[in-house]
Design a protein around this motif. Structure first.
Motif, PDB file in Angstrom:
ATOM      1  N   TRP A  31      48.381  50.688  42.300  1.00  0.00           N
ATOM      2  CA  TRP A  31      47.736  50.716  41.000  1.00  0.00           C
ATOM      3  C   TRP A  31      48.819  50.591  39.937  1.00  0.00           C
ATOM      4  CZ3 TRP A  31      42.447  52.161  40.073  1.00  0.00           C
ATOM      5  CH2 TRP A  31      41.731  52.395  41.233  1.00  0.00           C
ATOM      6  N   PHE A  32      48.544  49.812  38.915  1.00  0.00           N
ATOM      7  CA  PHE A  32      49.482  49.640  37.810  1.00  0.00           C
ATOM      8  C   PHE A  32      48.733  49.808  36.500  1.00  0.00           C
ATOM      9  CE2 PHE A  32      51.381  47.311  41.266  1.00  0.00           C
ATOM     10  CZ  PHE A  32      52.730  47.565  41.136  1.00  0.00           C
ATOM     11  N   PRO A  72      53.830  43.940  39.796  1.00  0.00           N
ATOM     12  CA  PRO A  72      52.539  43.557  40.371  1.00  0.00           C
ATOM     13  C   PRO A  72      52.591  42.068  40.728  1.00  0.00           C
ATOM     14  CG  PRO A  72      52.261  44.741  38.305  1.00  0.00           C
ATOM     15  CD  PRO A  72      53.717  44.471  38.455  1.00  0.00           C
ATOM     16  N   SER A  73      52.144  41.719  41.917  1.00  0.00           N
ATOM     17  CA  SER A  73      52.301  40.330  42.368  1.00  0.00           C
ATOM     18  C   SER A  73      51.106  39.451  42.063  1.00  0.00           C
ATOM     19  CB  SER A  73      52.566  40.309  43.880  1.00  0.00           C
ATOM     20  OG  SER A  73      51.489  40.915  44.562  1.00  0.00           O
ATOM     21  N   ASP A  75      42.382  35.780  31.899  1.00  0.00           N
ATOM     22  CA  ASP A  75      41.999  34.363  31.872  1.00  0.00           C
ATOM     23  C   ASP A  75      41.771  33.800  33.281  1.00  0.00           C
ATOM     24  OD1 ASP A  75      44.556  34.142  32.900  1.00  0.00           O
ATOM     25  OD2 ASP A  75      45.297  32.801  31.331  1.00  0.00           O
ATOM     26  N   GLY A  76      41.832  34.670  34.292  1.00  0.00           N
ATOM     27  CA  GLY A  76      41.590  34.243  35.659  1.00  0.00           C
ATOM     28  C   GLY A  76      42.811  33.697  36.367  1.00  0.00           C
ATOM     29  N   LYS A  77      43.972  33.726  35.721  1.00  0.00           N
ATOM     30  CA  LYS A  77      45.215  33.218  36.319  1.00  0.00           C
ATOM     31  C   LYS A  77      46.242  34.345  36.396  1.00  0.00           C
ATOM     32  CE  LYS A  77      44.412  28.775  34.115  1.00  0.00           C
ATOM     33  NZ  LYS A  77      44.819  27.922  33.019  1.00  0.00           N
ATOM     34  N   ILE A  81      55.597  39.299  31.409  1.00  0.00           N
ATOM     35  CA  ILE A  81      54.566  39.956  30.600  1.00  0.00           C
ATOM     36  C   ILE A  81      54.527  41.443  30.934  1.00  0.00           C
ATOM     37  CG2 ILE A  81      52.078  40.104  30.186  1.00  0.00           C
ATOM     38  CD1 ILE A  81      52.016  37.052  30.479  1.00  0.00           C
ATOM     39  N   TYR A  82      54.586  41.752  32.218  1.00  0.00           N
ATOM     40  CA  TYR A  82      54.611  43.152  32.653  1.00  0.00           C
ATOM     41  C   TYR A  82      55.900  43.828  32.190  1.00  0.00           C
ATOM     42  CZ  TYR A  82      54.676  47.177  35.798  1.00  0.00           C
ATOM     43  OH  TYR A  82      54.738  48.436  36.312  1.00  0.00           O
TER      44      TYR A  82
END
Length: 126
Positions: A33-34, A85-86, A93-95, A101-102
């Motif tokens: 979980w992130f 997170p991979s 946006d589904g991508k 960004i993380y």
């Protein structure tokens, strides 16, 4: 997880806290979980992101004059930068979004923690 009680149902409108496994010592499959610490994190009905809620509920009590201001530091043991997170989609946006960004969000979160702790208290992470 590691002796956690079985899952229970709760009435609608309540909160269910799911166990968040932090290692694989039990060798059972689990989900990492992130917290969405990115600038794209959805906001709650009060306009707050996950980072805002974490800041208010977990970090602000450490501020000088707060109920936890005598704590001399904070150790984020397996802090957010331990694993990226991979397959995270921060902007919905589904991508899958890139690691940067993380990591940018984590950097901002750490800066918020440092601002509350000030320069004289310890802040560590692995």
């Amino acid at each position: 997880f590691n002796g956690s009680p079985d899952a229970r149902s709760f009435p609608a409108g309540g909160t269910y806290l799911a166990p968040m496994p932090w290692d694989s010592r039990n060798r059972k499959p689990y989900t990492d979980w992130f917290f969405n610490l990115s600038r794209f994190c959805p906001k709650d009905q009060n306009g707050r992101t996950a980072m805002d809620v974490l800041g208010i509920d977990m970090i602000e009590p450490l501020r000088e004059g707060g109920p936890l201001d005598l704590i001399s530091g904070l150790d984020l043991a397996s802090g957010p930068l331990t694993v990226n997170p991979s397959n995270a989609d921060y902007n919905l946006d589904g991508k899958v979004d890139g690691d940067e960004i993380y990591r940018d969000g984590v950097k901002t979160f750490y800066q918020r923690i440092r601002e509350v702790l000030g320069p004289d208290r310890v802040l560590t992470t692995s």
